[in-house]
Enzyme design. Structure first.
Site, PDB file in Angstrom:
ATOM      1  N   GLN B 124       0.628  -1.121  -0.138  1.00 24.05           N
ATOM      2  CA  GLN B 124      -0.074   0.073   0.094  1.00 24.05           C
ATOM      3  C   GLN B 124       0.908   1.277   0.066  1.00 24.05           C
ATOM      4  O   GLN B 124       1.487   1.429   0.991  1.00 24.05           O
ATOM      5  CB  GLN B 124      -0.784  -0.022   1.173  1.00 24.05           C
ATOM      6  CG  GLN B 124      -1.752   1.230   1.355  1.00 24.05           C
ATOM      7  CD  GLN B 124      -2.396   1.459   2.661  1.00 24.05           C
ATOM      8  OE1 GLN B 124      -1.674   1.158   3.755  1.00 24.05           O
ATOM      9  NE2 GLN B 124      -3.504   2.111   3.056  1.00 24.05           N
ATOM     10  N   GLY B 125       0.848   2.036  -1.074  1.00 26.19           N
ATOM     11  CA  GLY B 125       1.775   3.266  -1.015  1.00 26.19           C
ATOM     12  C   GLY B 125       0.911   4.406  -1.042  1.00 26.19           C
ATOM     13  O   GLY B 125       0.548   5.137  -1.912  1.00 26.19           O
ATOM     14  N   TYR B 126       0.487   4.889   0.131  1.00 25.91           N
ATOM     15  CA  TYR B 126      -0.286   6.059   0.398  1.00 25.91           C
ATOM     16  C   TYR B 126       0.908   7.075   1.342  1.00 25.91           C
ATOM     17  O   TYR B 126       1.052   8.301   0.432  1.00 25.91           O
ATOM     18  CB  TYR B 126      -1.234   5.921   1.459  1.00 25.91           C
ATOM     19  CG  TYR B 126      -2.521   5.313   1.055  1.00 25.91           C
ATOM     20  CD1 TYR B 126      -2.578   4.656  -0.087  1.00 25.91           C
ATOM     21  CD2 TYR B 126      -3.500   5.259   1.799  1.00 25.91           C
ATOM     22  CE1 TYR B 126      -3.597   3.886  -0.464  1.00 25.91           C
ATOM     23  CE2 TYR B 126      -4.946   4.357   1.556  1.00 25.91           C
ATOM     24  CZ  TYR B 126      -4.815   3.742   0.279  1.00 25.91           C
ATOM     25  OH  TYR B 126      -6.066   3.252  -0.138  1.00 25.91           O
ATOM     26  N   SER B 127       1.321   6.657   2.342  1.00 30.22           N
ATOM     27  CA  SER B 127       2.365   7.618   2.921  1.00 30.22           C
ATOM     28  C   SER B 127       3.596   7.989   2.205  1.00 30.22           C
ATOM     29  O   SER B 127       4.062   7.336   1.536  1.00 30.22           O
ATOM     30  CB  SER B 127       2.619   7.046   4.416  1.00 30.22           C
ATOM     31  OG  SER B 127       1.468   6.587   4.951  1.00 30.22           O
ATOM     32  N   GLU B 243     -11.272   0.024   6.528  1.00 34.14           N
ATOM     33  CA  GLU B 243     -10.167  -0.300   7.220  1.00 34.14           C
ATOM     34  C   GLU B 243     -10.487  -0.153   8.848  1.00 34.14           C
ATOM     35  O   GLU B 243      -9.863  -0.939   9.530  1.00 34.14           O
ATOM     36  CB  GLU B 243      -9.098   0.590   6.822  1.00 34.14           C
ATOM     37  CG  GLU B 243      -7.603   0.070   7.021  1.00 34.14           C
ATOM     38  CD  GLU B 243      -6.581   1.217   6.825  1.00 34.14           C
ATOM     39  OE1 GLU B 243      -6.778   1.819   5.785  1.00 34.14           O
ATOM     40  OE2 GLU B 243      -5.369   1.049   7.139  1.00 34.14           O
ATOM     41  N   SER B 367      -3.996   8.036  12.859  1.00 32.99           N
ATOM     42  CA  SER B 367      -3.761   8.208  14.182  1.00 32.99           C
ATOM     43  C   SER B 367      -4.790   8.303  15.218  1.00 32.99           C
ATOM     44  O   SER B 367      -5.842   8.843  14.821  1.00 32.99           O
ATOM     45  CB  SER B 367      -2.514   8.974  14.528  1.00 32.99           C
ATOM     46  OG  SER B 367      -3.122  10.240  14.814  1.00 32.99           O
ATOM     47  N   ASN B 368      -4.539   7.917  16.582  1.00 31.88           N
ATOM     48  CA  ASN B 368      -5.675   7.870  17.450  1.00 31.88           C
ATOM     49  C   ASN B 368      -5.992   9.495  17.597  1.00 31.88           C
ATOM     50  O   ASN B 368      -7.022   9.706  18.168  1.00 31.88           O
ATOM     51  CB  ASN B 368      -5.320   7.231  18.799  1.00 31.88           C
ATOM     52  CG  ASN B 368      -5.715   5.722  18.428  1.00 31.88           C
ATOM     53  OD1 ASN B 368      -5.485   5.237  17.302  1.00 31.88           O
ATOM     54  ND2 ASN B 368      -5.753   5.109  19.768  1.00 31.88           N
ATOM     55  N   GLU B 369      -4.914  10.212  17.611  1.00 31.71           N
ATOM     56  CA  GLU B 369      -5.407  11.641  17.786  1.00 31.71           C
ATOM     57  C   GLU B 369      -6.176  12.121  16.604  1.00 31.71           C
ATOM     58  O   GLU B 369      -7.228  12.910  16.799  1.00 31.71           O
ATOM     59  CB  GLU B 369      -4.011  12.768  17.715  1.00 31.71           C
ATOM     60  CG  GLU B 369      -3.210  12.348  18.808  1.00 31.71           C
ATOM     61  CD  GLU B 369      -2.556  10.870  19.063  1.00 31.71           C
ATOM     62  OE1 GLU B 369      -2.139  10.337  17.870  1.00 31.71           O
ATOM     63  OE2 GLU B 369      -1.881  10.597  20.040  1.00 31.71           O
TER      64      GLU B 369
HETATM   65  C1  LIG Z   1       3.964  -0.209  11.474  1.00 28.44           C
HETATM   66  C2  LIG Z   1       3.541   0.664  10.285  1.00 28.44           C
HETATM   67  C3  LIG Z   1       2.986   0.397   9.129  1.00 28.44           C
HETATM   68  C4  LIG Z   1       2.739   1.000   8.134  1.00 28.44           C
HETATM   69  N1  LIG Z   1       2.341   0.744   6.838  1.00 28.44           N
HETATM   70  C5  LIG Z   1       2.027   1.554   5.930  1.00 28.44           C
HETATM   71  C6  LIG Z   1       1.752   1.075   4.652  1.00 28.44           C
HETATM   72  O1  LIG Z   1       1.654  -0.114   4.315  1.00 28.44           O
HETATM   73  N2  LIG Z   1       1.409   2.046   3.650  1.00 28.44           N
HETATM   74  C7  LIG Z   1       1.350   3.293   4.028  1.00 28.44           C
HETATM   75  O2  LIG Z   1       0.980   4.202   2.930  1.00 28.44           O
HETATM   76  N3  LIG Z   1       1.540   3.835   5.168  1.00 28.44           N
HETATM   77  C8  LIG Z   1       1.858   2.896   6.212  1.00 28.44           C
HETATM   78  N4  LIG Z   1       2.038   3.397   7.403  1.00 28.44           N
HETATM   79  C9  LIG Z   1       1.967   4.753   7.709  1.00 28.44           C
HETATM   80  C10 LIG Z   1       0.817   5.389   8.423  1.00 28.44           C
HETATM   81  O3  LIG Z   1      -0.172   5.469   7.716  1.00 28.44           O
HETATM   82  C11 LIG Z   1       1.351   6.734   8.996  1.00 28.44           C
HETATM   83  O4  LIG Z   1       2.244   6.483  10.074  1.00 28.44           O
HETATM   84  C12 LIG Z   1       0.334   7.482   9.739  1.00 28.44           C
HETATM   85  O5  LIG Z   1      -0.533   8.012   8.616  1.00 28.44           O
HETATM   86  C13 LIG Z   1       0.716   8.739  10.574  1.00 28.44           C
HETATM   87  O6  LIG Z   1       1.715   9.580   9.718  1.00 28.44           O
HETATM   88  P1  LIG Z   1       3.032   9.988  10.281  1.00 28.44           P
HETATM   89  O7  LIG Z   1       3.763   8.649  10.802  1.00 28.44           O
HETATM   90  O8  LIG Z   1       3.839  10.730   9.308  1.00 28.44           O
HETATM   91  O9  LIG Z   1       2.988  10.626  11.584  1.00 28.44           O
HETATM   92  P2  LIG Z   1       2.544  12.377  11.532  1.00 28.44           P
HETATM   93  O10 LIG Z   1       1.169  12.725  10.848  1.00 28.44           O
HETATM   94  O11 LIG Z   1       3.838  13.096  11.707  1.00 28.44           O
HETATM   95  O12 LIG Z   1       1.798  12.515  13.122  1.00 28.44           O
HETATM   96  C14 LIG Z   1       3.021  12.538  14.351  1.00 28.44           C
HETATM   97  C15 LIG Z   1       2.272  12.870  15.739  1.00 28.44           C
HETATM   98  O13 LIG Z   1       1.412  13.941  15.416  1.00 28.44           O
HETATM   99  C16 LIG Z   1       0.191  13.669  15.538  1.00 28.44           C
HETATM  100  N5  LIG Z   1      -0.891  14.538  14.597  1.00 28.44           N
HETATM  101  C17 LIG Z   1      -0.502  14.844  13.522  1.00 28.44           C
HETATM  102  N6  LIG Z   1      -1.692  15.636  13.008  1.00 28.44           N
HETATM  103  C18 LIG Z   1      -2.379  15.962  14.178  1.00 28.44           C
HETATM  104  C19 LIG Z   1      -3.368  16.944  14.302  1.00 28.44           C
HETATM  105  N7  LIG Z   1      -4.014  17.498  13.241  1.00 28.44           N
HETATM  106  N8  LIG Z   1      -4.228  16.854  15.466  1.00 28.44           N
HETATM  107  C20 LIG Z   1      -3.380  16.177  16.621  1.00 28.44           C
HETATM  108  N9  LIG Z   1      -2.181  15.237  16.385  1.00 28.44           N
HETATM  109  C21 LIG Z   1      -1.855  15.066  15.093  1.00 28.44           C
HETATM  110  C22 LIG Z   1      -0.111  12.189  15.166  1.00 28.44           C
HETATM  111  O14 LIG Z   1      -1.182  11.702  15.960  1.00 28.44           O
HETATM  112  C23 LIG Z   1       1.220  11.566  16.026  1.00 28.44           C
HETATM  113  O15 LIG Z   1       1.053  11.445  17.201  1.00 28.44           O
HETATM  114  C24 LIG Z   1       2.447   2.738   8.572  1.00 28.44           C
HETATM  115  C25 LIG Z   1       2.834   2.898   9.866  1.00 28.44           C
HETATM  116  C26 LIG Z   1       3.233   2.092  10.749  1.00 28.44           C
HETATM  117  C27 LIG Z   1       3.661   2.765  11.865  1.00 28.44           C
END
Ligand SMILES: Cc1cc2nc3c(=O)[nH]c(=O)nc-3n(C[C@H](O)[C@H](O)[C@H](O)COP(=O)(O)OP(=O)(O)OC[C@H]3O[C@@H](n4cnc5c(N)ncnc54)[C@H](O)[C@@H]3O)c2cc1C
Lengths: 358, 384
Positions: B124-127, B243, B367-369
């Protein structure tokens, strides 16, 4: 003074980056660092001056332990100050090993706990007779790199403290890898030759006191670790941008950060106070209660801070490439060692009840 | 003859599923502590494929089991109960439903059987580095060039990309769209080409589970666009709600609770009344969550679409899962920092790997936030 020189020493050597390198090369510590620490007087901090130490108290040891925690250094500083030297300076201050430990010429691991049939801790049954050890010991920190083992065993007339050399006959060491890359040893002895250093009830008393010291020093190490983990996280939430602004601008993140900071400060104050009080206290029961107070607080804080730190980092927090994961892993190991927060709250309550009844 | 599983009683269906897993699932794959590569579980996948059970949620006409929500729940429960690995299921869980819902007949005919057979293995290539919680900020570009799209940019955190043949991705196809959310499209692309480079990222528990994927003039045929051009965001959102109920399911927490119970009992942790209380709290958290989950599952059963309130399932169960694994560490006492299985009686329980497994649930899948932001606005109607 002590704090600055310990901090400079670790930072000059490479800070947490050095710790990462050591972990990557298989765990263990750096012999040169042991020498540098010895030169700075670190190991002898609580050893009386007439025995070559600095003659300072546990509070000073705590200052050093905090600095060890800040850079998650793998060197057995707390083990040496609290346990090895804690036993030797109480039981046989004139033994040559004491001077060698203070001088960083040797490292000893201390073995006293045993594992029962259900995998948990059990009554000690390891025996020492005719100059030889038989039985086993568990949860021996630093077992892989130590040149010898200080073992508390049952002798013919009560407890004894003996010294077995690493690689002695009939000694096998099973290393169990820990979350931070270090190893914890499970020792088994079958007729292993060992030198008797002390015997009688004083051994148990010294052990209990040394374990109290070490528990409190481990708490200080966790305080330093938590403070640094918080700083790393604070820096991250100031710089990481999502939705076109730093994530630290979201109020929920701000409140989380404040809570973690308050927790750090409470832990630091509580632990430092406990160590200071231990220095002025002779009653071993009271010292044990104070040590439990320190460890209970430090573990609660370190668990919360390192786990929330991962969450606030998002996915990068779940990688090995960012340092914050190293802090989580080290916190896991230090929390489990010598009892976690729930365990020490229980001990604290029982000790307090006992004091009240007395 | 296709079996109509939904016509069976729940009890009979459960017996059928349980019987199959217990008889056929390879013992050495039970409760795997890591995410396996396909080769490691291929022999199991072949059995599942032969049985027609690879895609329990897909309609029968596409080779799925066609299970309704209640039966699906039972299927997943039994899967978890027996420690059956989910396998490389991004294709089944995400790409398949996307194609079934938005794909052309040609896309369905071509891709769906290949997903079922695992001839194609998906990631899955989203992030992206700059697009995590703010997914709409994604920058990876796809431009039309003759019969192809040409892709440039970078994805990150792509789970098991190093063991995938294909990637389904959100890409920017109109950089001039007035809003970030517009101008995003859904593309399928092959990984085995010179323009795609994969670098694994080690997790804090030392696993290689996710990756960075770099696109340097990578190509994919124009027919690999799913749905309309520049309409990818709406489709991705539709998938997300699915999801969320999936991530919000009780199974991981239930499974961990079972492990906690046998481990704590073996280690004598229940002798302590405080631990008993904490265990009871966790157990009731799981039971009551299952009741809440059933409420949402009923909604699906009645054919209703789920609202934003489904986020509460994910919040509750991921945090509950974390608390359960933290209790496992506590029950381990001085072994709480030890890597690998800890012996209790004649079984080994890998306490640390459960702890690690529970961490990212509060980060991914929104994320839960972010879930709390959604609930406070969309459900509670709070301003801002
Ligand atoms: C084990 C694992 C597997 C994954 N697999 C995939 C995958 O297969 N494909 C894919 O595309 N992605 C994948 N992901 C990525 C996942 O979708 C992202 O980690 C997620 O979207 C959060 O983005 P980030 O890690 O950049 O954190 P950030 O967005 O940088 O967030 C950092 C912190 O800030 C908080 N935050 C951000 N914005 C807000 C807001 N507006 N209000 C309050 N708090 C906020 C977040 O909750 C978090 O605590 C995976 C992640 C993990 C950990």
């Amino acid at each position: 003074m002590l704090r600055e020189s310990a901090r400079t020493l670790f930072e000059r050597a490479g800070g947490s980056g050095r710790s990462r390198k050591l972990r990557d090369s298989g765990g263990g510590w750096d012999a040169d660092m042991i020498h540098e620490l010895a030169e700075a007087g670190v190991f002898g901090v609580t050893v009386p001056e007439e025995n070559g130490g600095l003659g300072m108290g546990l509070a000073a040891g705590g200052v050093i332990a905090e600095e060890v925690g800040r850079v998650i250094a793998p060197e057995p500083v707390v083990v040496t100050v609290g346990l090895s030297l804690g036993l030797l300076r109480r039981l046989c201050p004139d033994h040559a090993k004491l001077e060698q430990l203070v001088g960083g010429e040797t490292v000893l691991a201390v073995a006293w706990q045993e594992r029962g049939p259900n995998g948990g801790p059990a009554e000690a049954s390891c025996r020492y007779a005719d100059g030889k050890l038989t039985g086993g010991k568990a949860w021996v920190v630093g077992a892989s790199g130590a040149q010898g083992f200080l073992v508390v065993a049952q002798g013919d007339a009560g407890p004894v403290l003996v010294l077995a050399q690493a690689g002695a006959d009939g000694l096998s060491v099973e290393a169990r890898r820990q979350a931070d890359g270090s190893a914890m040893g499970e020792l088994s002895f079958s007729g292993t030759p060992a030198e008797r250093l002390a015997s009688g009830d004083t051994v148990q008393d010294a052990l209990a006191d040394a374990v109290s010291d070490t528990t409190a020093l481990a708490a200080a190490e966790l305080v330093g670790l938590s403070a640094r983990a918080f700083e790393i996280t604070l820096e991250y939430i100031k710089t990481r941008e999502q939705f076109d602004k730093p994530i630290g601008s979201f109020q929920v993140i701000q409140h989380r950060a404040v809570d973690l900071n308050v927790m750090c400060e409470v832990a630091q104050s509580g632990v430092r106070e406990a160590l200071g009080l231990m220095d002025g206290e002779a009653d071993p029961k009271v010292r044990a209660r104070l040590a439990s107070r320190a460890k209970a607080r430090a573990v609660t804080a370190a668990k919360k801070i390192t786990r929330d730190a991962i969450q606030l980092h998002g996915a990068v927090g779940y990688t090995d490439e960012f340092d914050i994961g190293l802090y989580l892993n080290r916190a896991l190991v230090l929390s489990a060692w010598l009892g976690d927060d729930a365990y020490h709250r229980r001990l604290w309550f029982m000790a307090r009840e006992a004091e009240g009844a007395a | 003859m296709m079996t109509d599983w939904n016509a069976m009683s729940d009890a009979d269906f459960r017996k059928e599923v349980r019987g199959f897993f217990e008889a056929e699932y390879p013992e050495e794959l039970r409760n795997l502590p890591h995410r396996p590569k396909f080769a490691e579980i291929a022999h199991w996948h072949r059995k599942l494929h032969a049985k027609g059970w690879v895609a329990p949620a897909w309609p029968a006409e596409y080779g799925g089991m066609g299970l309704n929500a209640a039966k699906l729940l039972i299927f997943y429960e039994e899967q978890q109960r027996w420690g059956v690995n989910r396998g490389r299921d991004m294709g089944v869980q995400m790409v398949g439903p996307l194609i079934i819902k938005f794909g052309t007949q040609e896309q369905k005919d071509y891709w769906l059987p290949r997903i079922l057979s695992c001839e194609d293995i998906w990631c899955q290539g989203y992030s992206e580095p700059g697009a995590g919680s703010d997914l709409a900020n994604l920058r990876t570009r796809a431009e039309i060039d003759g019969d192809d799209f040409v892709i440039n940019g970078q994805k990150i955190w792509t789970t098991m990309a190093h063991d995938a043949t294909h990637i389904f991705m959100l890409v920017r196809t109109d950089p001039d769209a007035p809003k970030k959310q517009q101008g995003i499209s859904f593309l399928l692309a092959p990984m085995d080409q010179s323009g795609v480079e994969v670098r694994t990222i080690t997790t804090l528990s030392g696993e290689t589970e996710f990756c960075e994927v770099f696109f340097d003039n990578a190509r994919t045929p124009r027919e690999n666009l799913v749905g309309e051009l520049n309409k990818g965001w709406t489709m991705a959102k539709a998938l997300l709600s699915f999801e969320r109920i999936f991530i919000g399911s009780p199974s991981l927490a239930q499974n961990a609770l079972g492990q906690l119970e046998s481990f704590a009992r073996g280690r004598g942790a229940f002798d302590d009344p405080v631990f008993r209380d904490r265990f009871a709290q966790a157990a009731l958290d799981v039971e009551d969550h299952a009741a809440l989950y059933a409420r949402f599952a009923d909604q699906l059963k009645r054919g209703e679409t789920l609202g934003a309130d489904v986020s509460m399932l994910k919040i509750w169960v991921t945090e509950c899962f974390q608390r359960i694994t933290e209790l496992m560490i506590e029950a381990a006492g001085p072994d709480g920092g030890t890597i690998g299985p800890l012996q209790v009686g004649n079984v080994g329980v890998d306490v640390l790997s459960s702890f690690y497994k529970a961490r990212p649930g509060t980060i991914y899948g929104g994320s839960n936030e972010i879930q709390r932001n959604i609930l406070s606005k969309a459900v509670l109607g709070l301003p801002g």
